[in-house]
Write a protein that holds these residues in place. Structure first.
Motif, PDB file in Angstrom:
ATOM      1  N   MET A   1      54.546 -33.427 -58.709  1.00  0.00           N
ATOM      2  CA  MET A   1      53.682 -34.412 -58.107  1.00  0.00           C
ATOM      3  C   MET A   1      53.224 -33.870 -56.764  1.00  0.00           C
ATOM      4  N   ARG A   2      51.972 -34.004 -56.472  1.00  0.00           N
ATOM      5  CA  ARG A   2      51.472 -33.528 -55.184  1.00  0.00           C
ATOM      6  C   ARG A   2      51.977 -34.436 -54.069  1.00  0.00           C
ATOM      7  N   ASN A   3      51.879 -33.973 -52.847  1.00  0.00           N
ATOM      8  CA  ASN A   3      52.344 -34.784 -51.721  1.00  0.00           C
ATOM      9  C   ASN A   3      51.501 -36.041 -51.618  1.00  0.00           C
ATOM     10  N   GLN A   4      52.172 -37.164 -51.668  1.00  0.00           N
ATOM     11  CA  GLN A   4      51.507 -38.442 -51.535  1.00  0.00           C
ATOM     12  C   GLN A   4      52.318 -39.292 -50.581  1.00  0.00           C
ATOM     13  N   ASP A   5      51.646 -40.234 -49.936  1.00  0.00           N
ATOM     14  CA  ASP A   5      52.358 -41.181 -49.101  1.00  0.00           C
ATOM     15  C   ASP A   5      53.206 -42.079 -49.984  1.00  0.00           C
ATOM     16  N   LEU A   6      54.330 -42.513 -49.431  1.00  0.00           N
ATOM     17  CA  LEU A   6      55.180 -43.436 -50.168  1.00  0.00           C
ATOM     18  C   LEU A   6      54.500 -44.797 -50.274  1.00  0.00           C
ATOM     19  N   VAL A   7      54.650 -45.408 -51.422  1.00  0.00           N
ATOM     20  CA  VAL A   7      54.124 -46.746 -51.656  1.00  0.00           C
ATOM     21  C   VAL A   7      55.327 -47.677 -51.659  1.00  0.00           C
ATOM     22  N   HIS A   8      55.341 -48.632 -50.739  1.00  0.00           N
ATOM     23  CA  HIS A   8      56.453 -49.565 -50.599  1.00  0.00           C
ATOM     24  C   HIS A   8      56.248 -50.766 -51.515  1.00  0.00           C
ATOM     25  N   ILE A   9      57.321 -51.125 -52.239  1.00  0.00           N
ATOM     26  CA  ILE A   9      57.277 -52.255 -53.165  1.00  0.00           C
ATOM     27  C   ILE A   9      58.550 -53.070 -52.980  1.00  0.00           C
ATOM     28  N   SER A  10      58.384 -54.377 -52.820  1.00  0.00           N
ATOM     29  CA  SER A  10      59.570 -55.249 -52.770  1.00  0.00           C
ATOM     30  C   SER A  10      59.830 -55.767 -54.184  1.00  0.00           C
ATOM     31  N   SER A  11      61.040 -56.259 -54.410  1.00  0.00           N
ATOM     32  CA  SER A  11      61.378 -56.752 -55.746  1.00  0.00           C
ATOM     33  C   SER A  11      60.465 -57.908 -56.152  1.00  0.00           C
ATOM     34  N   ALA A  12      60.001 -58.685 -55.193  1.00  0.00           N
ATOM     35  CA  ALA A  12      59.085 -59.786 -55.502  1.00  0.00           C
ATOM     36  C   ALA A  12      57.726 -59.271 -55.984  1.00  0.00           C
ATOM     37  N   SER A  18      53.632 -53.593 -61.462  1.00  0.00           N
ATOM     38  CA  SER A  18      53.687 -52.913 -62.757  1.00  0.00           C
ATOM     39  C   SER A  18      52.449 -53.226 -63.593  1.00  0.00           C
ATOM     40  N   ALA A  19      51.873 -54.417 -63.427  1.00  0.00           N
ATOM     41  CA  ALA A  19      50.659 -54.786 -64.158  1.00  0.00           C
ATOM     42  C   ALA A  19      49.460 -53.941 -63.735  1.00  0.00           C
ATOM     43  N   GLN A  20      49.516 -53.366 -62.526  1.00  0.00           N
ATOM     44  CA  GLN A  20      48.429 -52.509 -62.042  1.00  0.00           C
ATOM     45  C   GLN A  20      48.484 -51.102 -62.617  1.00  0.00           C
ATOM     46  N   LEU A  21      49.666 -50.666 -63.031  1.00  0.00           N
ATOM     47  CA  LEU A  21      49.815 -49.289 -63.497  1.00  0.00           C
ATOM     48  C   LEU A  21      49.106 -49.082 -64.831  1.00  0.00           C
ATOM     49  N   ARG A  22      48.449 -47.939 -64.950  1.00  0.00           N
ATOM     50  CA  ARG A  22      47.715 -47.582 -66.158  1.00  0.00           C
ATOM     51  C   ARG A  22      48.213 -46.233 -66.668  1.00  0.00           C
ATOM     52  N   HIS A  23      48.222 -46.129 -67.977  1.00  0.00           N
ATOM     53  CA  HIS A  23      48.600 -44.871 -68.611  1.00  0.00           C
ATOM     54  C   HIS A  23      47.548 -43.813 -68.274  1.00  0.00           C
ATOM     55  N   GLN A  24      47.983 -42.666 -67.801  1.00  0.00           N
ATOM     56  CA  GLN A  24      47.067 -41.585 -67.465  1.00  0.00           C
ATOM     57  C   GLN A  24      47.133 -40.438 -68.471  1.00  0.00           C
ATOM     58  N   LEU A  25      48.348 -40.097 -68.889  1.00  0.00           N
ATOM     59  CA  LEU A  25      48.485 -38.909 -69.738  1.00  0.00           C
ATOM     60  C   LEU A  25      49.831 -38.934 -70.445  1.00  0.00           C
ATOM     61  N   THR A  26      49.839 -38.506 -71.680  1.00  0.00           N
ATOM     62  CA  THR A  26      51.078 -38.228 -72.403  1.00  0.00           C
ATOM     63  C   THR A  26      50.932 -36.841 -72.989  1.00  0.00           C
ATOM     64  N   MET A  27      51.945 -36.025 -72.780  1.00  0.00           N
ATOM     65  CA  MET A  27      51.925 -34.652 -73.287  1.00  0.00           C
ATOM     66  C   MET A  27      53.134 -34.425 -74.182  1.00  0.00           C
ATOM     67  N   PRO A  48      45.024 -47.489 -60.621  1.00  0.00           N
ATOM     68  CA  PRO A  48      43.668 -46.987 -60.872  1.00  0.00           C
ATOM     69  C   PRO A  48      43.158 -46.016 -59.798  1.00  0.00           C
ATOM     70  N   ASN A  49      43.519 -46.250 -58.550  1.00  0.00           N
ATOM     71  CA  ASN A  49      43.081 -45.361 -57.472  1.00  0.00           C
ATOM     72  C   ASN A  49      44.024 -44.168 -57.292  1.00  0.00           C
ATOM     73  N   ARG A  50      45.059 -44.107 -58.115  1.00  0.00           N
ATOM     74  CA  ARG A  50      46.066 -43.038 -58.140  1.00  0.00           C
ATOM     75  C   ARG A  50      46.835 -42.881 -56.828  1.00  0.00           C
ATOM     76  N   VAL A  51      46.886 -43.954 -56.051  1.00  0.00           N
ATOM     77  CA  VAL A  51      47.684 -43.945 -54.823  1.00  0.00           C
ATOM     78  C   VAL A  51      49.168 -43.922 -55.174  1.00  0.00           C
ATOM     79  N   ASN A  77      56.263 -41.735 -56.275  1.00  0.00           N
ATOM     80  CA  ASN A  77      56.132 -41.829 -54.823  1.00  0.00           C
ATOM     81  C   ASN A  77      56.356 -43.274 -54.379  1.00  0.00           C
ATOM     82  N   LEU A  78      57.177 -43.992 -55.146  1.00  0.00           N
ATOM     83  CA  LEU A  78      57.464 -45.394 -54.856  1.00  0.00           C
ATOM     84  C   LEU A  78      58.750 -45.520 -54.065  1.00  0.00           C
TER      85      LEU A  78
END
Length: 146
Positions: A1-12, A18-27, A48-51, A77-78
């Protein structure tokens, strides 16, 4: 994974995130470490913005069900956080595993294999025949080159 900023997520926020995540690739892997009768691979999901992105290796069970190859080796990067509380590494592992379990990734893997016209379960006998056929083709190529 390339260097990305951490994305902060609370349990709430876990379910809406998770509903925002989209499948990008399966190999599909052709790893020296994989068994001849079992498919293995990698799947990648991101916003979608790949952040934010997350990926992991999977392996097919004998029953044709894709499962995490190693639940402790999910890459992302979560960063799971809780206001006013220190979040342990165990909490991080639980959070990322809960996120992966909430995704419809198994259907994506099975769909990918179907698009490649590969059965979810490979038999050892089929692999042996495929190996003999490759060996036969290779020996014909050598004979033609000589």
């Amino acid at each position: 994974m390339r260097n990305q900023d951490l994305v902060h997520i609370s349990s709430a926020e876990l379910e809406p995130f998770s509903a925002q995540l989209r499948h990008q690739l399966t190999m599909l892997s052709e790893s020296a470490h994989s068994r001849a009768d079992r498919h293995t691979g990698l799947t990648i999901w991101s916003t979608p913005n790949r952040v934010a992105s997350v990926y992991w290796s999977w392996v097919m069970t004998d029953e044709g069900i894709p499962v995490l190859a190693d639940p402790l080796a999910i890459k992302s990067n979560l960063l799971f956080t809780e206001p006013g509380r220190i979040v342990t590494i165990d909490d991080q592992l639980i959070g990322i595993n809960m996120l992966v379990c909430a995704l419809p990734w198994q259907q994506e893997v099975i769909g990918h294999l179907a698009r490649l016209r590969l059965p979810a379960v490979r038999s050892v006998e089929t692999e042996r025949r495929r190996g003999k056929s490759r060996a036969h083709a290779a020996s014909r190529s050598v004979a033609l080159a000589a």
